[in-house]
Design an enzyme around this catalytic site. Sequence first.
Site, PDB file in Angstrom:
ATOM      1  N   TRP A   1       0.755  -1.319   0.140  1.00  0.00           N
ATOM      2  CA  TRP A   1       0.080   0.027   0.033  1.00  0.00           C
ATOM      3  C   TRP A   1       0.839   1.204  -0.031  1.00  0.00           C
ATOM      4  O   TRP A   1       1.904   1.314   0.652  1.00  0.00           O
ATOM      5  CB  TRP A   1      -0.840   0.167   1.306  1.00  0.00           C
ATOM      6  CG  TRP A   1      -1.538   1.391   1.353  1.00  0.00           C
ATOM      7  CD1 TRP A   1      -2.784   1.761   0.586  1.00  0.00           C
ATOM      8  CD2 TRP A   1      -1.169   2.544   2.015  1.00  0.00           C
ATOM      9  NE1 TRP A   1      -3.025   3.057   0.961  1.00  0.00           N
ATOM     10  CE2 TRP A   1      -2.146   3.475   1.777  1.00  0.00           C
ATOM     11  CE3 TRP A   1      -0.348   2.612   3.101  1.00  0.00           C
ATOM     12  CZ2 TRP A   1      -2.069   4.863   2.435  1.00  0.00           C
ATOM     13  CZ3 TRP A   1      -0.135   3.845   3.891  1.00  0.00           C
ATOM     14  CH2 TRP A   1      -0.978   5.167   3.552  1.00  0.00           C
TER      15      TRP A   1
ATOM     16  N   GLU B   1      -3.108  -2.861  -2.620  1.00  0.00           N
ATOM     17  CA  GLU B   1      -4.202  -2.225  -1.609  1.00  0.00           C
ATOM     18  C   GLU B   1      -4.699  -0.854  -2.151  1.00  0.00           C
ATOM     19  O   GLU B   1      -3.697   0.007  -2.403  1.00  0.00           O
ATOM     20  CB  GLU B   1      -3.723  -2.201  -0.345  1.00  0.00           C
ATOM     21  CG  GLU B   1      -4.918  -1.643   0.575  1.00  0.00           C
ATOM     22  CD  GLU B   1      -4.631  -1.660   2.014  1.00  0.00           C
ATOM     23  OE1 GLU B   1      -3.311  -1.931   2.459  1.00  0.00           O
ATOM     24  OE2 GLU B   1      -5.611  -1.244   2.788  1.00  0.00           O
TER      25      GLU B   1
ATOM     26  N   LYS C   1      -7.330   2.608  -2.190  1.00  0.00           N
ATOM     27  CA  LYS C   1      -7.835   3.676  -1.332  1.00  0.00           C
ATOM     28  C   LYS C   1      -8.479   4.714  -1.927  1.00  0.00           C
ATOM     29  O   LYS C   1      -7.925   5.085  -2.819  1.00  0.00           O
ATOM     30  CB  LYS C   1      -6.740   4.066  -0.218  1.00  0.00           C
ATOM     31  CG  LYS C   1      -7.160   4.754   0.923  1.00  0.00           C
ATOM     32  CD  LYS C   1      -5.933   5.000   1.916  1.00  0.00           C
ATOM     33  CE  LYS C   1      -6.415   5.750   3.071  1.00  0.00           C
ATOM     34  NZ  LYS C   1      -5.482   6.011   4.071  1.00  0.00           N
TER      35      LYS C   1
ATOM     36  N   ASP D   1      -9.502  -3.315   1.520  1.00  0.00           N
ATOM     37  CA  ASP D   1      -9.756  -2.626   3.091  1.00  0.00           C
ATOM     38  C   ASP D   1     -11.023  -2.064   3.347  1.00  0.00           C
ATOM     39  O   ASP D   1     -11.621  -1.271   2.350  1.00  0.00           O
ATOM     40  CB  ASP D   1      -8.687  -1.510   3.256  1.00  0.00           C
ATOM     41  CG  ASP D   1      -8.437  -1.225   4.555  1.00  0.00           C
ATOM     42  OD1 ASP D   1      -9.566  -0.813   5.328  1.00  0.00           O
ATOM     43  OD2 ASP D   1      -7.410  -0.904   5.192  1.00  0.00           O
TER      44      ASP D   1
ATOM     45  N   HIS E   1     -11.892   1.594   2.950  1.00  0.00           N
ATOM     46  CA  HIS E   1     -11.271   2.587   1.928  1.00  0.00           C
ATOM     47  C   HIS E   1     -12.087   2.760   0.935  1.00  0.00           C
ATOM     48  O   HIS E   1     -11.626   2.925  -0.248  1.00  0.00           O
ATOM     49  CB  HIS E   1      -9.836   1.491   1.373  1.00  0.00           C
ATOM     50  CG  HIS E   1      -8.850   1.789   2.191  1.00  0.00           C
ATOM     51  ND1 HIS E   1      -7.409   1.461   1.850  1.00  0.00           N
ATOM     52  CD2 HIS E   1      -8.604   2.127   3.421  1.00  0.00           C
ATOM     53  CE1 HIS E   1      -6.625   1.553   2.809  1.00  0.00           C
ATOM     54  NE2 HIS E   1      -7.211   2.045   3.864  1.00  0.00           N
TER      55      HIS E   1
ATOM     56  N   HIS F   1      -8.392  -6.603   4.421  1.00  0.00           N
ATOM     57  CA  HIS F   1      -8.056  -5.532   5.459  1.00  0.00           C
ATOM     58  C   HIS F   1      -9.247  -5.637   6.412  1.00  0.00           C
ATOM     59  O   HIS F   1     -10.198  -4.556   6.052  1.00  0.00           O
ATOM     60  CB  HIS F   1      -7.441  -4.446   5.155  1.00  0.00           C
ATOM     61  CG  HIS F   1      -5.975  -4.550   5.209  1.00  0.00           C
ATOM     62  ND1 HIS F   1      -5.023  -3.656   4.898  1.00  0.00           N
ATOM     63  CD2 HIS F   1      -5.132  -5.681   5.262  1.00  0.00           C
ATOM     64  CE1 HIS F   1      -3.793  -4.071   4.797  1.00  0.00           C
ATOM     65  NE2 HIS F   1      -3.984  -5.128   5.022  1.00  0.00           N
TER      66      HIS F   1
ATOM     67  N   ASP G   1     -12.409   8.123   9.219  1.00  0.00           N
ATOM     68  CA  ASP G   1     -11.390   7.421   9.639  1.00  0.00           C
ATOM     69  C   ASP G   1     -11.562   6.063   9.059  1.00  0.00           C
ATOM     70  O   ASP G   1     -12.870   5.481   9.321  1.00  0.00           O
ATOM     71  CB  ASP G   1     -11.181   7.430  10.991  1.00  0.00           C
ATOM     72  CG  ASP G   1     -10.309   6.287  11.650  1.00  0.00           C
ATOM     73  OD1 ASP G   1      -9.141   6.533  11.165  1.00  0.00           O
ATOM     74  OD2 ASP G   1     -10.747   5.435  12.414  1.00  0.00           O
TER      75      ASP G   1
ATOM     76  N   ASP H   1      -9.987   3.318  10.274  1.00  0.00           N
ATOM     77  CA  ASP H   1      -9.315   2.416  11.125  1.00  0.00           C
ATOM     78  C   ASP H   1      -9.728   2.041  12.338  1.00  0.00           C
ATOM     79  O   ASP H   1      -9.198   2.075  13.383  1.00  0.00           O
ATOM     80  CB  ASP H   1      -7.868   2.535  11.086  1.00  0.00           C
ATOM     81  CG  ASP H   1      -7.256   2.488   9.851  1.00  0.00           C
ATOM     82  OD1 ASP H   1      -7.370   1.438   8.839  1.00  0.00           O
ATOM     83  OD2 ASP H   1      -6.925   3.568   9.001  1.00  0.00           O
TER      84      ASP H   1
ATOM     85  N   ASP I   1      -6.956  -4.633   9.819  1.00  0.00           N
ATOM     86  CA  ASP I   1      -6.250  -3.344   9.849  1.00  0.00           C
ATOM     87  C   ASP I   1      -6.965  -2.136  10.512  1.00  0.00           C
ATOM     88  O   ASP I   1      -7.902  -1.690   9.876  1.00  0.00           O
ATOM     89  CB  ASP I   1      -5.860  -3.061   8.299  1.00  0.00           C
ATOM     90  CG  ASP I   1      -5.099  -1.744   8.253  1.00  0.00           C
ATOM     91  OD1 ASP I   1      -4.621  -1.458   9.200  1.00  0.00           O
ATOM     92  OD2 ASP I   1      -5.029  -1.211   7.151  1.00  0.00           O
TER      93      ASP I   1
HETATM   94  C1  RNT Z   1      -3.629   2.718   5.146  1.00  0.00           C
HETATM   95  C2  RNT Z   1      -3.742   1.080   4.460  1.00  0.00           C
HETATM   96  C3  RNT Z   1      -2.750   0.198   4.955  1.00  0.00           C
HETATM   97  C4  RNT Z   1      -2.056   0.773   6.323  1.00  0.00           C
HETATM   98  C5  RNT Z   1      -1.220  -0.461   6.970  1.00  0.00           C
HETATM   99  C6  RNT Z   1      -0.408   0.012   8.293  1.00  0.00           C
HETATM  100  O1  RNT Z   1      -4.629   3.265   4.736  1.00  0.00           O
HETATM  101  O2  RNT Z   1      -4.863   0.744   5.055  1.00  0.00           O
HETATM  102  O3  RNT Z   1      -2.870  -1.065   5.031  1.00  0.00           O
HETATM  103  O4  RNT Z   1      -3.193   0.744   7.165  1.00  0.00           O
HETATM  104  O5  RNT Z   1      -0.233  -0.587   5.855  1.00  0.00           O
HETATM  105 ZN    ZN Z   2      -5.376  -1.472   4.944  1.00  0.00          ZN
END
Ligand code: RNT
Ligand code: ZN
Length: 417
Positions: A183, A224, A226, A257, A260, A284, A292, A294, A324
């Site tokens: 990523w 990955e 985003k 993810d 994302h 993820h 956010d 995460d 993640d």
């Molecule tokens: C960032 C991505 C990625 C990170 C990690 C730490 O938006 O989700 O996967 O969170 O690599």
């Molecule tokens: Zn991620």
Amino acid sequence: MSTPIYHEAQERYAAFGVDTELVLQRLAATPISLQCWQGDDVVGFEHSSTALSGGIQATGNYPGRARTIDELRSDLVLALSLIPGKNRVNLHANYAELNGQAVDRDAYTFEHFANWTSWARSHELGLDFNSTYFSHPLSADGYTLSHRDAKVREFWVRHGIATRKIAAEMGRQLGKTVITNLWIPDGCKDSTVSRRAHREWLVESLDAVFAEEIDPKLNRDAVESKLFGIGFESYVVGSHEFYMGYAQSRKKILCLDAGHFHPTEGIADKISSVLTFCPEILLHVSRGVRWDSDHVVTLDDQTRELMAEIVRGDYLDRVHIGMDFFDASINRVAAWVIGARNTQKALLLGLLEPVAKLRKFEEEKDFASRLALLEECKSLPFGEVWDEHCRRQGVPVGFNWMTSVKTYESEVLSKRN
Ligand code: RNT
Ligand code: ZN
């Protein structure tokens, strides 16, 4: 010995044609990869330990952050002991053990991960890996593999190559395939007119990173995408369309993810589309909240729908499940355990779904029965099956796991500053 209450649940599910014994076997055979970065707020252990950058942020200042690799390993061991099943640990390149050596990311070698690997072996853990393109002077202006300066791109290509070599050696020594995820933060806060140029540079760089064939038994690569990052709101080079095309044309694993995409866009519906064209998916598992991406995974509708889709499509052997999130506002070990147990509970719910019956209703165009049964499933005693799973896997049942975390907090975490 199974409890009478489990046997009752077993019968309730059997009435819908679901064999809970088979379900528990499949659940136990599906590892979850624990992201090492939840333990120390994504700081890592490189000498300079630059502040976290790249459009990601760990907010909160709950005491107890792991300050050394040994602390992180001990936190991980506790978390893993409270999560059922044989799971995995997901490392990032910035968790290299450099022992004071002045070595930059393009020159990392297996020796910097040798201790991590022997630690994993002694705990019978599989490892996964990530190249680290953020929190570094050469990513400070927001671009890495897609930078307009060829010298910067070359540095990051060398880093990508180094990462894959390290991963292959981890895979060889552990006898377990490593999934290496890539990523990059690349993008811009405001309207960008050279979108095309950066994307063309990125393809070139990725092809250079992946040029060397690596035995897929040792290492497999994921990419990955985003939608946006903090400070990267208007343009992200590695968008979903970009990596969908890349993974499909290069036969790479696509990493989805959950945080994302647009806030109302789940990844469940993407599974059967992506797997029609890509060999495998890396997940993820995460929880997006407003901007956010995460937050700690909860047993929410999106995660349940995601796992249900994987089971319905019979895709479990083509999906790698990693988590993640990074939450610095609560006990970090608890965050891992909550997220992992919820990921597994969502998978369990998916496995317990009476898919054959539901499919039959669909064939017969009996959509009322389909909806009724889907809703009925929500009040079946899945908690009893989950408790049975925890018992069999030798981890605390129910909320009891929190006792170990609290003891560890008062004896170990609270003494860190
Ligand atoms: C960032 C991505 C990625 C990170 C990690 C730490 O938006 O989700 O996967 O969170 O690599
Ligand atoms: Zn991620």
